[in-house]
Scaffold this motif. Structure first.
Motif, mmCIF file in Angstrom:
data_model
loop_
_atom_site.group_PDB
_atom_site.id
_atom_site.type_symbol
_atom_site.label_atom_id
_atom_site.label_comp_id
_atom_site.label_asym_id
_atom_site.label_seq_id
_atom_site.Cartn_x
_atom_site.Cartn_y
_atom_site.Cartn_z
ATOM 1 N N LEU A 1 30.737 21.862 -5.770
ATOM 2 C CA LEU A 1 31.763 22.486 -4.934
ATOM 3 C C LEU A 1 31.239 22.828 -3.539
ATOM 4 C CD1 LEU A 1 34.642 23.366 -5.066
ATOM 5 C CD2 LEU A 1 33.914 25.605 -5.840
ATOM 6 N N THR A 2 30.087 23.443 -3.480
ATOM 7 C CA THR A 2 29.585 23.895 -2.185
ATOM 8 C C THR A 2 28.667 22.861 -1.549
ATOM 9 O OG1 THR A 2 29.675 26.114 -3.082
ATOM 10 C CG2 THR A 2 28.515 25.833 -1.018
ATOM 11 N N GLY A 3 27.795 22.286 -2.354
ATOM 12 C CA GLY A 3 26.837 21.335 -1.803
ATOM 13 C C GLY A 3 27.491 20.037 -1.377
ATOM 14 N N TYR A 4 28.318 19.470 -2.263
ATOM 15 C CA TYR A 4 28.926 18.186 -1.944
ATOM 16 C C TYR A 4 30.182 18.357 -1.096
ATOM 17 C CZ TYR A 4 25.921 16.084 -5.550
ATOM 18 O OH TYR A 4 24.850 15.672 -6.281
ATOM 19 N N ALA A 5 31.044 19.294 -1.508
ATOM 20 C CA ALA A 5 32.353 19.373 -0.864
ATOM 21 C C ALA A 5 32.399 20.426 0.240
ATOM 22 C CB ALA A 5 33.432 19.674 -1.901
ATOM 23 N N GLY A 6 31.380 21.260 0.340
ATOM 24 C CA GLY A 6 31.341 22.241 1.419
ATOM 25 C C GLY A 6 32.316 23.393 1.254
ATOM 26 N N GLU A 7 32.825 23.592 0.033
ATOM 27 C CA GLU A 7 33.750 24.702 -0.192
ATOM 28 C C GLU A 7 32.952 25.866 -0.770
ATOM 29 O OE1 GLU A 7 37.228 24.380 0.318
ATOM 30 O OE2 GLU A 7 36.546 22.585 1.348
ATOM 31 N N GLY B 1 32.874 10.900 -4.045
ATOM 32 C CA GLY B 1 31.801 11.669 -3.421
ATOM 33 C C GLY B 1 31.806 11.507 -1.915
ATOM 34 N N ARG B 2 32.074 10.289 -1.464
ATOM 35 C CA ARG B 2 32.109 10.066 -0.018
ATOM 36 C C ARG B 2 33.262 10.827 0.616
ATOM 37 N NH1 ARG B 2 30.494 4.983 -1.664
ATOM 38 N NH2 ARG B 2 32.582 4.107 -1.575
ATOM 39 N N GLN B 3 34.381 10.880 -0.127
ATOM 40 C CA GLN B 3 35.507 11.660 0.401
ATOM 41 C C GLN B 3 35.135 13.127 0.536
ATOM 42 O OE1 GLN B 3 39.449 11.075 -1.358
ATOM 43 N NE2 GLN B 3 38.694 9.175 -2.223
ATOM 44 N N LEU B 4 34.428 13.636 -0.487
ATOM 45 C CA LEU B 4 34.025 15.047 -0.441
ATOM 46 C C LEU B 4 33.132 15.301 0.764
ATOM 47 C CD1 LEU B 4 33.149 15.928 -4.132
ATOM 48 C CD2 LEU B 4 35.242 16.389 -2.893
ATOM 49 N N THR B 5 32.162 14.412 0.970
ATOM 50 C CA THR B 5 31.247 14.588 2.100
ATOM 51 C C THR B 5 32.011 14.529 3.414
ATOM 52 O OG1 THR B 5 29.732 13.342 0.754
ATOM 53 C CG2 THR B 5 29.021 13.855 2.973
ATOM 54 N N ALA B 6 32.955 13.586 3.474
ATOM 55 C CA ALA B 6 33.739 13.466 4.700
ATOM 56 C C ALA B 6 34.504 14.753 4.964
ATOM 57 C CB ALA B 6 34.704 12.301 4.584
ATOM 58 N N MET B 7 35.069 15.328 3.889
ATOM 59 C CA MET B 7 35.836 16.563 4.042
ATOM 60 C C MET B 7 34.926 17.699 4.500
ATOM 61 S SD MET B 7 38.227 18.430 1.259
ATOM 62 C CE MET B 7 36.963 18.863 0.088
ATOM 63 N N LYS B 8 33.704 17.695 3.981
ATOM 64 C CA LYS B 8 32.760 18.738 4.378
ATOM 65 C C LYS B 8 32.367 18.573 5.841
ATOM 66 C CE LYS B 8 27.997 19.993 3.323
ATOM 67 N NZ LYS B 8 26.837 19.539 2.571
#
Lengths: 822, 231
Positions: free
Chosen positions: A361-367, A575-582
């Motif tokens: 949640l926090t590491g990958y997605a930045g939430e 995962g790439r989407q999550l990183t992009a969102m972060k």
């Protein structure tokens, strides 16, 4: 009417204190851009200090009020603020929001640790109000104490003074300018550091004033109670969106008054027993609501490369290799360590599984999520209720519930993986079937045996994570548009809510499902009198309840499975989407990504992992209590240590979990044992023991500012050198030596200490030797191509090497001509 | 005449990468120096050395005859060097008025600063209570200029003043630069778009690959320009 007035006066007084505290928070936030989580703890510490000087019968004690006040407010508090800025907060420039949040949390835990340390013992510490309890005046029948009057006057004076300072004086304007652009302030002759120090001093004074004023209203000083009380001020600060002082003051009053009126209406919580804790949680509920009602934050794109945090993505192959290494390491260790250590290590690993939810949640997605353990706690309760307790009838009811939850989970999470329409339908159906089969066939839930079950079943774990996932989705749904600090505060509010309303819930809640059965279709006693007994699992003929080592290995395998799955997830398009969102929500929006769905799915998934880990953790502990192990404080410590380990790595979660569960206890034990052995140095070792137990986690967190990417990456970087071919020998010999030492320990040639003392040095020598070896090699073969013809001749070997590098077919003509030349 | 600010054989760079090589230039009171050249030539780095934001690896920064090479930017600013950095010369979250007050030196009443500022740019007076970040690009640059001039500097360093602005506004801004120069202030203009800058400059220099390759009267520089930009 008189009653109404009384409650209004009480509400105004507490509200005014919230206003003062939150104004201090706003000052530090607007002038340094850091949300000072430690604000409440500073207030708490100051209250203790004031009590010590003014009321204690031991040292200090019985200073006249003005002198004690002046000392606390104008000497101690500003010094605390200035030191904080100088030592800790200054290092936060250019770090991510996560780091900016974790370090003040570490400071808060440090203050809690220090206060617990200095003011040990269960002694009642009761500060008296100013001018005594009986100094009061009246309006009609309503009495107003002088203390209350002073609070309100102080609040008004401070409000006006602060407003004037920040907006009408050069010092204040410079303070605000520093947040905008410190470089420009410097170019204009200002000193950004001095401004920041001034604002931290002011903020800290405000916290101290709030702490000193509020403590007599509480009856007795309590470390956590005082810290949390000032946390209520967060809600007021959010009222003013962390920058508007007048709104912040109004927010404080609204919160104070609503708590007071709620006390009036509910007769201090006696009217509706299951809501009795609402009087302490109301400000938090308000905080959550205000956060939701705030105008939408503009989407921002991060500047590329602006952050000091950098996380690499490991390959699947290496992650599987490391998993095998970890499991064999744990298995090897389980042969040589005592059951106490096995228990500690298991605890660490289950905590690490909960930590994995934060990595996702926090590491990958930045939430940011400050409530990891609240979700874990819900998982544990769910496992208890549905596996051990008697909340839900077994049989069809249980199966139906599980299927419904599975359906919800599938619909929320699967689309994010690119499954739509028919494929989504097929996937969800398959998932439902899987859960159904698991629950019905493998768990034998067709009978009525669950209530008396003596072991945790696999379906219990699955249902626990599904329920937690649904709670996660429910929390995320309203909070989905929040980001960064606001999201962190919302989850923090949720964690406190769970702490108070769920863990302290003693009432049996009964629900009537219309048209079915009698009037009590579902009755849940959420937290059975403050303790829940959750059994260990038992399958394949292994009783995990009896064999701690089996539990340890089982948990380590589960940790590895989830880790590998997460790394695979990180490498997938999801995962790439999550990183992009972060990295840049704004860029994602322009690409047409559905970020709401993405966020909801990642929240749901992370909650599921946390719930699973929580159920496992509870089952390993066998018993959970209302104040251990899933409280907000433990949650903050785990979050902090995971960030210290490196929140972008699964190894960061492993580090966080292990350090959290073992390291500080081990260090404490170590010094404690020394204190026992060497009586004459007792004081020193006891000091060190307390130091590590109370301050260890906090100091680890504060140290994070130096290396925001985490410790795990540093360790891995250190060992990276061993992957080079020329270092194979060193790795081989080192591993053999450690294995030999392990073997000697297994056959009881020597004890655990000797094993540690022999193997650890070897382990840490390996990268050093490797580095020396590589450097040596590099120097010897420092023959760069440009030096051809100068340092060495054009040998045939060299020419064919160059040809190969440039993929040129070897040219016999050239060789011929060269021979002719010669 | 002694220069107000002089760079003497400056070498400077970021981390391991050297950017400036033996750069020497002088600014005189009342004169405008235009530093021109293509992207990545080292113009802004030169300006950073002048303002103290970057400490040179060798060479001297001499201000009014005194070497002040290792002085920090805030001290230089108080000594009378005023910088408007590239594209971000204002505090976006403060109001226009706060931006003006921010840099008032003690001694000058804030009312006076505001008055002078609003006289220079009449548009700003109606926006005194507006947040600076919500102004248009041209207005922001005007505010930056006003704010800089409020400090009554002896040396003014302007980095890419014209960036992203309409030609009309650029003209207006340069007119003010000329006025300021006529009051005796030494001015350094760093510009990528040379023509307008050359029109008002007294001296011009072209930077290429971290070296000052040509320096002289604007007219003579104009001829070498095409070569410098197009290679």
């Amino acid at each position: 009417m008189a009653e109404f007035l009384t409650f209004t006066v009480v509400g105004l007084a507490t509200g005014a204190i919230y206003s003062i505290a939150s104004a201090g928070l706003v000052v530090t936030y607007t002038t340094s851009g850091i949300f000072n989580f430690a604000h409440g703890a500073i207030g708490m510490f100051s209250a203790f200090l004031y009590w010590q000087l003014r009321w204690d019968e031991g040292w200090g004690g019985f200073w006249p009020a003005p002198i004690a006040l002046a000392f606390v407010l104008f000497i101690a508090a500003p010094i605390i603020g200035i030191l904080l800025q100088l030592i800790v907060m200054r290092g936060l420039e250019g770090t991510s929001e996560t780091t900016k949040l974790v370090i003040p949390i570490a400071v808060m835990l440090a203050f809690i640790g220090i206060t617990n340390w200095v003011w040990q013992g269960a002694e009642q510490r009761i500060p008296k109000p100013f001018f005594g309890r009986n100094a009061k005046w009246s309006i009609g029948d309503t009495y107003i104490t002088w203390h209350q009057t002073i609070i309100v006057i102080v609040a008004i004076v401070l409000a006006i003074a602060l407003r004037f300072l920040l907006f009408n004086t050069k010092i204040g304007v410079t303070m605000r300018a520093v947040v905008d652009n410190p470089e420009l302030v410097e170019l204009n002759g200002g000193r950004p550091n001095r401004s920041a120090m001034q604002s931290w001093a002011i903020g800290s004074i405000m916290a101290a004033i709030a702490g000193v004023l509020i403590s007599p209203l509480l009856g007795g000083l309590g470390v956590l109670a005082l810290t949390l009380l000032v946390v209520n001020a967060y809600a007021a600060a959010i009222f003013g969106r962390l920058k508007n002082l007048p709104l912040t003051f109004i927010g404080g009053l609204v919160i104070g008054l609503s708590v007071s009126y709620w006390n009036w209406i509910s007769r201090t919580g006696q009217k509706w027993p299951w809501l009795s804790e609402l009087r302490t949680t109301l400000p938090i509920v308000i905080l959550f609501c205000v956060l939701l009602l705030l105008p939408q934050d503009r989407l921002r794109g991060n500047r590329a490369g602006s952050l000091r945090e950098q996380f690499r993505v490991p390959s699947i192959r290496s992650s599987i290799l490391w998993s095998f290494a970890l499991v064999s390491l744990v298995s090897g260790l389980s042969l040589i360590i005592t059951s106490k250590w096995e228990a500690l290590l298991t605890r660490g690993l289950t905590m690490a599984i909960i930590g994995l939810s934060m990595v996702l949640l926090t590491g990958y997605a930045g939430e940011l999520n400050l409530a990891p353990l609240a979700f874990a706690g819900i998982g544990a309760i769910a496992a208890f209720q549905f596996d051990v307790g008697s909340a839900v009838e077994t049989g069809p009811g249980f199966a139906t519930l599980a299927t419904l939850l599975a359906a919800g989970f599938g619909v929320l999470v699967f689309p994010a993986f690119g499954l739509f329409k028919r494929r989504l339908f097929v996937a969800v159906t398959a998932f439902i079937l899987l859960v159904f089969i698991l629950v019905v066939f493998f768990d034998g839930t067709t009978g009525t045996g669950i209530a008396s079950r003596e072991s945790m079943s696999l379906s219990g774990l699955v249902v626990a994570s599904l329920i937690t996932a649904s709670v996660g989705a429910t929390v995320a749904l309203p909070a989905i548009r929040l980001r960064g600090l606001y999201l962190a505060l919302a989850t923090f509010a949720f964690a406190i809510f769970v702490d108070k309303m769920v863990y302290k819930q003693r009432e049996t809640l009964t629900f009537d499902i219309p048209f079915v059965g009698d009037s009590e279709d579902l009755s849940i006693n959420l937290f059975n009198n403050g303790a829940l007994n959750i059994p260990r699992p038992k399958f394949w003929g292994i009783d995990f309840g009896e064999k701690q080592w089996a539990m340890l290995i089982f948990v380590s395998i589960i940790f590895c499975c989830i880790s590998v799955a997460l790394i695979q997830l990180r490498k997938s398009s999801y995962g790439r989407q999550l990183t992009a969102m972060k990295d840049s929500p704004a860029a994602c929006a322009t690409l047409g990504m559905n970020m709401r769905r993405l966020k909801l799915s990642v929240f749901t998934l992370a909650a599921a992992i946390a719930g699973f880990g929580g159920a496992l953790h509870a089952s390993n502990l066998r018993t959970i209590q209302e104040d251990y192990p899933f409280t907000i404080w433990e949650g903050l410590a785990l979050f902090m240590l995971t960030v210290v380990g490196g929140i972008g790595y699964v190894s960061g979660a492993l580090f966080g979990g292990i350090i959290y569960a073992c390291a500080f206890i081990v260090m404490g034990d170590f010094w404690g044992k020394l204190a026992e052995d060497w009586g004459s140095f007792d004081w020193l070792f006891t000091f060190l023991q307390d130091f590590f137990l109370l301050l260890g986690p906090a100091l680890a967190g504060i140290g994070l500012g130096r290396n925001p990417s985490g410790v795990a990456s540093q360790i891995f970087d250190g060992f990276r050198i061993l992957r080079k071919k020329e270092n194979n020998g060193i790795v081989g010999v080192g591993s053999l030596l450690i294995a030999f030492s392990w073997f000697l320990r297994v056959i009881d040639v020597y004890n655990g200490w000797v094993f540690i003392m022999t193997s650890l040095p070897i382990l840490f020598l390996m990268p050093l030797l490797g580095e020396a070896n590589t450097r040596d090699r590099d120097r010897r073969k420092d023959t760069s191509i440009e030096m051809a013809g100068i340092d060495f001749g054009f040998t045939d070997e060299f020419i064919s090497f160059v040809d190969k590098e440039l993929s040129i077919p070897s040219d016999p003509m050239w060789k011929e001509s060269r021979i002719n030349d010669e | 005449m002694t220069p107000l600010l002089a760079l003497h054989k400056i070498n400077a760079g970021y981390a391991e990468i050297p950017v400036l090589h033996d750069v020497s230039l002088s600014l005189y009171p009342g004169k405008i120096y235009a530093l021109l050249g293509p992207n990545g030539g080292g113009k802004s780095t030169t300006l950073k050395v002048c303002s103290g934001q970057l400490t040179p690896t060798s060479g001297d920064l001499i201000i009014a005859g005194k070497s002040m090479t290792k002085t920090d930017p805030s001290a230089l600013a108080r000594a009378g060097i005023c910088t408007i950095p590239e594209g971000k010369g204002i505090f976006p979250n403060l109001t226009v008025r706060d931006n003006l007050i921010m840099m008032s030196k003690s001694g000058i009443p804030t009312e006076h600063i505001e008055e002078v500022a609003y006289q220079r740019f009449t548009q700003l007076s109606s926006r005194a209570r507006q947040t600076a970040g919500t102004l248009s690009g041209g207005e922001q640059q005007m505010l930056a200029m006003t704010r800089a001039l409020a400090t009554d500097p002896a040396i003014l360093l302007l980095d890419e003043l014209s960036m992203g602005l309409a030609p009309l506004i650029v003209g207006q801004l340069y007119e003010i630069v000329q006025q300021v120069a006529s009051g005796g202030v030494a001015i350094l203009i760093v510009e990528q778009f040379a023509r307008t800058a050359l029109e008002i400059a007294d001296t011009a220099g072209i930077m290429l690959n971290g070296r000052l390759v040509n320096e002289g009267r604007p007219e003579s520089i104009q001829k070498g320009l095409k070569h410098a930009y197009l290679g």
